[in-house]
Design a protein around this motif. Structure first.
Motif, PDB file in Angstrom:
ATOM      1  N   ASN A  21       0.809  -1.218   0.000  1.00  0.00           N
ATOM      2  CA  ASN A  21       0.000   0.000   0.000  1.00  0.00           C
ATOM      3  C   ASN A  21       0.843   1.269   0.000  1.00  0.00           C
ATOM      4  O   ASN A  21       0.301   2.371   0.166  1.00  0.00           O
ATOM      5  CB  ASN A  21      -0.936   0.005   1.214  1.00  0.00           C
ATOM      6  N   PHE A  22       2.152   1.150  -0.159  1.00  0.00           N
ATOM      7  CA  PHE A  22       3.024   2.322  -0.177  1.00  0.00           C
ATOM      8  C   PHE A  22       2.576   3.341  -1.219  1.00  0.00           C
ATOM      9  O   PHE A  22       2.788   4.537  -1.065  1.00  0.00           O
ATOM     10  CB  PHE A  22       4.472   1.920  -0.468  1.00  0.00           C
ATOM     11  N   VAL A  23       1.978   2.871  -2.289  1.00  0.00           N
ATOM     12  CA  VAL A  23       1.616   3.744  -3.399  1.00  0.00           C
ATOM     13  C   VAL A  23       0.696   4.876  -2.963  1.00  0.00           C
ATOM     14  O   VAL A  23       0.734   5.983  -3.521  1.00  0.00           O
ATOM     15  CB  VAL A  23       0.958   2.924  -4.539  1.00  0.00           C
ATOM     16  N   ALA A 189      -5.201  13.159  -8.761  1.00  0.00           N
ATOM     17  CA  ALA A 189      -3.946  13.207  -8.000  1.00  0.00           C
ATOM     18  C   ALA A 189      -3.342  11.820  -7.828  1.00  0.00           C
ATOM     19  O   ALA A 189      -4.065  10.815  -7.716  1.00  0.00           O
ATOM     20  CB  ALA A 189      -4.183  13.841  -6.632  1.00  0.00           C
ATOM     21  N   LYS A 190      -2.017  11.775  -7.782  1.00  0.00           N
ATOM     22  CA  LYS A 190      -1.319  10.510  -7.591  1.00  0.00           C
ATOM     23  C   LYS A 190      -1.741   9.868  -6.270  1.00  0.00           C
ATOM     24  O   LYS A 190      -1.825  10.535  -5.254  1.00  0.00           O
ATOM     25  CB  LYS A 190       0.196  10.740  -7.572  1.00  0.00           C
ATOM     26  N   GLY A 191      -1.987   8.585  -6.308  1.00  0.00           N
ATOM     27  CA  GLY A 191      -2.283   7.834  -5.094  1.00  0.00           C
ATOM     28  C   GLY A 191      -3.738   7.792  -4.697  1.00  0.00           C
ATOM     29  O   GLY A 191      -4.149   6.925  -3.910  1.00  0.00           O
ATOM     30  N   LEU A 192      -4.559   8.716  -5.214  1.00  0.00           N
ATOM     31  CA  LEU A 192      -5.954   8.761  -4.778  1.00  0.00           C
ATOM     32  C   LEU A 192      -6.784   7.616  -5.367  1.00  0.00           C
ATOM     33  O   LEU A 192      -7.699   7.115  -4.718  1.00  0.00           O
ATOM     34  CB  LEU A 192      -6.583  10.109  -5.133  1.00  0.00           C
ATOM     35  N   ALA A 193      -6.477   7.225  -6.580  1.00  0.00           N
ATOM     36  CA  ALA A 193      -7.201   6.085  -7.154  1.00  0.00           C
ATOM     37  C   ALA A 193      -6.948   4.834  -6.323  1.00  0.00           C
ATOM     38  O   ALA A 193      -7.860   4.058  -6.023  1.00  0.00           O
ATOM     39  CB  ALA A 193      -6.768   5.866  -8.606  1.00  0.00           C
ATOM     40  N   GLU A 194      -5.689   4.654  -5.901  1.00  0.00           N
ATOM     41  CA  GLU A 194      -5.333   3.517  -5.052  1.00  0.00           C
ATOM     42  C   GLU A 194      -5.963   3.660  -3.670  1.00  0.00           C
ATOM     43  O   GLU A 194      -6.411   2.676  -3.075  1.00  0.00           O
ATOM     44  CB  GLU A 194      -3.821   3.395  -4.935  1.00  0.00           C
ATOM     45  N   ALA A 195      -5.999   4.894  -3.152  1.00  0.00           N
ATOM     46  CA  ALA A 195      -6.624   5.130  -1.850  1.00  0.00           C
ATOM     47  C   ALA A 195      -8.104   4.759  -1.902  1.00  0.00           C
ATOM     48  O   ALA A 195      -8.649   4.187  -0.953  1.00  0.00           O
ATOM     49  CB  ALA A 195      -6.459   6.598  -1.451  1.00  0.00           C
ATOM     50  N   LYS A 196      -8.725   5.088  -3.011  1.00  0.00           N
ATOM     51  CA  LYS A 196     -10.157   4.788  -3.163  1.00  0.00           C
ATOM     52  C   LYS A 196     -10.403   3.290  -3.095  1.00  0.00           C
ATOM     53  O   LYS A 196     -11.451   2.843  -2.617  1.00  0.00           O
ATOM     54  CB  LYS A 196     -10.619   5.356  -4.504  1.00  0.00           C
ATOM     55  N   GLU A 197      -9.431   2.521  -3.522  1.00  0.00           N
ATOM     56  CA  GLU A 197      -9.559   1.067  -3.500  1.00  0.00           C
ATOM     57  C   GLU A 197      -9.145   0.497  -2.149  1.00  0.00           C
ATOM     58  O   GLU A 197      -9.892  -0.253  -1.514  1.00  0.00           O
ATOM     59  CB  GLU A 197      -8.688   0.470  -4.613  1.00  0.00           C
TER      60      GLU A 197
END
Length: 293
Positions: A21-23, A189-197
């Motif tokens: 989850n570092f991303v 923004a970078k990382g927000l798509a991954e945060a959403k998941e």
């Protein structure tokens, strides 16, 4: 349609320390620092420890990036009067604890202190601040070998509650998420798509759900306490202002009474009559007569 996500502070403590989850954290730091940040590893920090009195109120994580810099991300939920001092202490502590015995001072790592606060910190009206250490010559001489500020800690402060919820750029999109635990479909923004998941509440297991709900309950209680304290302070201030105004009014009335009494003394009025007309005591009137004499 956007959906509610896990708060970033709880995620930092429980989910984002996982290398997979570092991303998410990398995305946040990349947008804040305006460079492509890659996290090499999570280092031991105060936030790794479960201290009962502070484990909900404050969260911090210490990482080392690909540039061999130390990045502290600290999240503070409630007011702390000496928070700026804590920032300086935290950066200094990270710097000294990561210089091995026998290493030269030239090998110290650059420390970047990122502070996300959910309370009023300082008087500035903006919501993102950067602080560096610079030296200004008193004799018009300059340091020429290197940029001295690159050696000293660099500080960032995000005052979440100051944000007006209008995302004008990708950093604002992250601040919006920090404030609302929500990622809009339009955000890039970078990382927000991954945060959403990764930070979807529905992904939590039963134990995590229990812990997260306890955390939210704690924040609600602290918010109520802070509001109650603010109201008490405002009421106390209003009382002090009212008392000060009343004192001024009484002082002005007293001055007027004294002026009237002096004129009545000159006119030959008796003390009892002057007291009735001015509300001054007989002793006060006699003192005025003595002044006249």
């Amino acid at each position: 349609m956007s959906k509610r996500l896990i708060r970033f502070d709880w995620a930092v403590k429980k989910l984002l320390r996982n290398k997979a989850n570092f991303v998410v954290l990398e995305g946040f730091l990349s947008e804040l620092l305006f460079e492509d940040i890659k996290i090499q590893k999570i280092l031991e920090s105060e936030g790794n420890q479960e201290i009962e009195q502070d484990k909900y109120n404050r969260v911090d994580i210490l990482v080392q990036n690909a540039n061999n810099e130390l990045v502290i991300v600290e999240i503070q939920n409630t007011y702390e009067i000496d928070y700026f001092h804590r920032m300086a202490y935290g950066a200094s502590k990270a710097l000294t604890e990561n210089l091995s015995l026998g290493q030269s001072y030239s090998e110290i790592k650059k420390v970047i202190s990122v502070n996300i606060v959910y309370f009023d910190l300082g008087q500035g009206k903006d919501y993102v601040y950067k602080g560096t250490t610079n030296f200004q010559s008193l004799r018009e001489e300059t340091f020429t070998k290197q940029n001295i500020s690159d050696i000293f800690p660099e500080y960032y402060i995000i005052k979440v509650n100051q944000f007006n919820d209008i995302a004008k750029d990708t950093l604002d999109e992250w601040v919006y998420f920090l404030k609302n635990s929500e990622v809009k479909d339009s955000f890039k923004a970078k990382g927000l798509a991954e945060a959403k998941e990764v930070l979807d509440v529905m992904r939590l297991n039963q134990e995590q759900t229990y812990g997260y709900n306890r955390y939210l309950d704690y924040l609600h209680v602290k918010a109520s306490e802070a509001l109650s304290l603010k109201i008490q302070q405002e009421e106390l201030m209003e009382k002090k202002v009212a008392e000060a105004k009343e004192k001024i009014r009484k002082d002005e009335n007293f001055k007027r009474s004294v002026e009237i009494a002096k004129k009545m003394i000159l006119a030959g009025s008796k003390d009892d009559f002057i007291s009735q007309m001015t509300d001054l005591t007989i002793d006060q009137i006699k003192a005025l007569r003595n002044e006249k004499d």
